[in-house]
Design a protein around this motif. Sequence first.
Motif, short mmCIF file in Angstrom:
data_model
loop_
_atom_site.label_atom_id
_atom_site.label_comp_id
_atom_site.label_asym_id
_atom_site.label_seq_id
_atom_site.Cartn_x
_atom_site.Cartn_y
_atom_site.Cartn_z
N ALA A 3 0.75 -1.24 0.12
CA ALA A 3 -0.12 -0.13 -0.04
C ALA A 3 0.92 1.22 0.08
CB ALA A 3 -0.86 -0.21 1.35
N PRO A 18 -0.15 4.92 0.60
CA PRO A 18 -1.09 5.95 1.04
C PRO A 18 -0.58 7.28 0.89
CG PRO A 18 -0.46 5.00 3.09
CD PRO A 18 0.56 4.29 1.99
N VAL A 19 -1.44 8.20 0.35
CA VAL A 19 -0.84 9.52 0.00
C VAL A 19 -1.70 10.71 0.54
CG1 VAL A 19 -0.38 11.21 -2.05
CG2 VAL A 19 0.05 8.80 -2.36
N SER A 20 -1.39 11.44 1.30
CA SER A 20 -2.12 12.38 1.86
C SER A 20 -2.40 13.69 1.18
CB SER A 20 -1.33 12.92 3.07
OG SER A 20 -0.15 13.93 3.06
N THR A 47 2.21 -2.58 -6.04
CA THR A 47 1.57 -1.51 -5.06
C THR A 47 0.28 -0.90 -5.43
OG1 THR A 47 3.87 -1.09 -4.40
CG2 THR A 47 2.31 0.75 -4.39
N TRP A 48 -0.55 -0.51 -4.55
CA TRP A 48 -1.74 0.06 -4.85
C TRP A 48 -1.65 1.49 -4.46
CZ3 TRP A 48 -5.64 -0.56 -8.19
CH2 TRP A 48 -6.67 0.20 -8.08
N ILE A 49 -1.73 2.60 -5.10
CA ILE A 49 -1.67 4.03 -4.36
C ILE A 49 -3.12 4.22 -3.98
CG2 ILE A 49 -1.16 6.26 -5.19
CD1 ILE A 49 0.46 5.23 -7.42
N TYR A 50 -3.30 4.81 -2.85
CA TYR A 50 -4.15 5.05 -2.10
C TYR A 50 -4.31 6.76 -2.08
CZ TYR A 50 -5.10 0.47 -0.82
OH TYR A 50 -5.31 -0.95 -0.65
N PRO A 79 -5.79 10.64 -1.70
CA PRO A 79 -6.44 11.35 -0.31
C PRO A 79 -8.31 11.49 -0.55
CG PRO A 79 -4.97 12.97 -1.50
CD PRO A 79 -4.81 11.34 -2.11
N ASP A 97 -9.97 9.31 -2.03
CA ASP A 97 -10.70 8.02 -2.11
C ASP A 97 -10.75 7.54 -0.52
OD1 ASP A 97 -11.20 7.71 -4.59
OD2 ASP A 97 -9.25 6.85 -5.13
N THR A 98 -9.91 8.11 0.56
CA THR A 98 -9.58 7.52 1.69
C THR A 98 -9.91 8.30 2.84
OG1 THR A 98 -7.22 8.41 1.55
CG2 THR A 98 -7.61 6.18 1.13
N GLN A 145 -5.71 2.00 12.94
CA GLN A 145 -4.57 0.75 12.17
C GLN A 145 -4.29 -0.01 13.51
OE1 GLN A 145 -3.17 1.27 8.97
NE2 GLN A 145 -5.18 2.36 8.77
#
Length: 168
Positions: A8, A10-12, A146-149, A151, A153-154, A159
Amino acid sequence: MSPGAEKAFPVSWDQFHRDARALAWRLAGIGTWQAIVCVTRGGLVPTAIVARELGIRIIETVGVASYHDYKTQGSLDVIKPVSHKVIDLNGGDGSAVLIVDDLVDTGKTARVVREILPKAHFATVYAKPMGRPLVDTFITEVSQDTWIYFPWDTGLAFQPPIAQSGGG
Ligand SMILES: O=P(O)(O)OC[C@H]1O[C@H](OP(=O)(O)OP(=O)(O)O)[C@H](O)[C@@H]1O
Ligand SMILES: O=c1[nH]c(=O)c2nc[nH]c2[nH]1
Ligand SMILES: [Mg+2]
């Protein structure tokens, strides 16, 4: 990308703004364009940032969708075509056009958009190895699994500690 074992990324919002601005800096050193063709919907946010930084005010869209189910690519639909007014700027074939999308993964979307605008410059914020040859300029490469998440979409979520998640 096919579902299964994956990493994963994740991108803010803050990181995405920085990466899209870095893309604009790089593009500013490469050339000038009269218009942006934004690949909707993923290209909308990076287009806003790049257009602001490069002072481009002619924005066209091409609507392409192929991930109809989460993480699984299906048939590719061009939902909205590019206006001929934009394709024909500066002699045709898209030579005056900068195409912006959030990422290239398999390269299927980029291939279809490039057929419409063969002389345009294709820019994305992120790239995976399969799609990389289809892009002229990008900022960060991640591996194919890798899946890019993004901001948009999330949201914030609990956690589990690493020790309880089987990692490490
Ligand atoms: O390189 P590919 O394997 O073709 O994948 C990349 C494309 O997939 C996503 O779009 P999606 O089809 O999910 O539509 P969206 O932009 O409307 O979310 C992303 O925004 C890219 O446009
Ligand atoms: O949010 C997304 N993350 C990705 O890694 C990806 N690849 C294709 N389409 C994608 N959408
Ligand atoms: Mg897209």
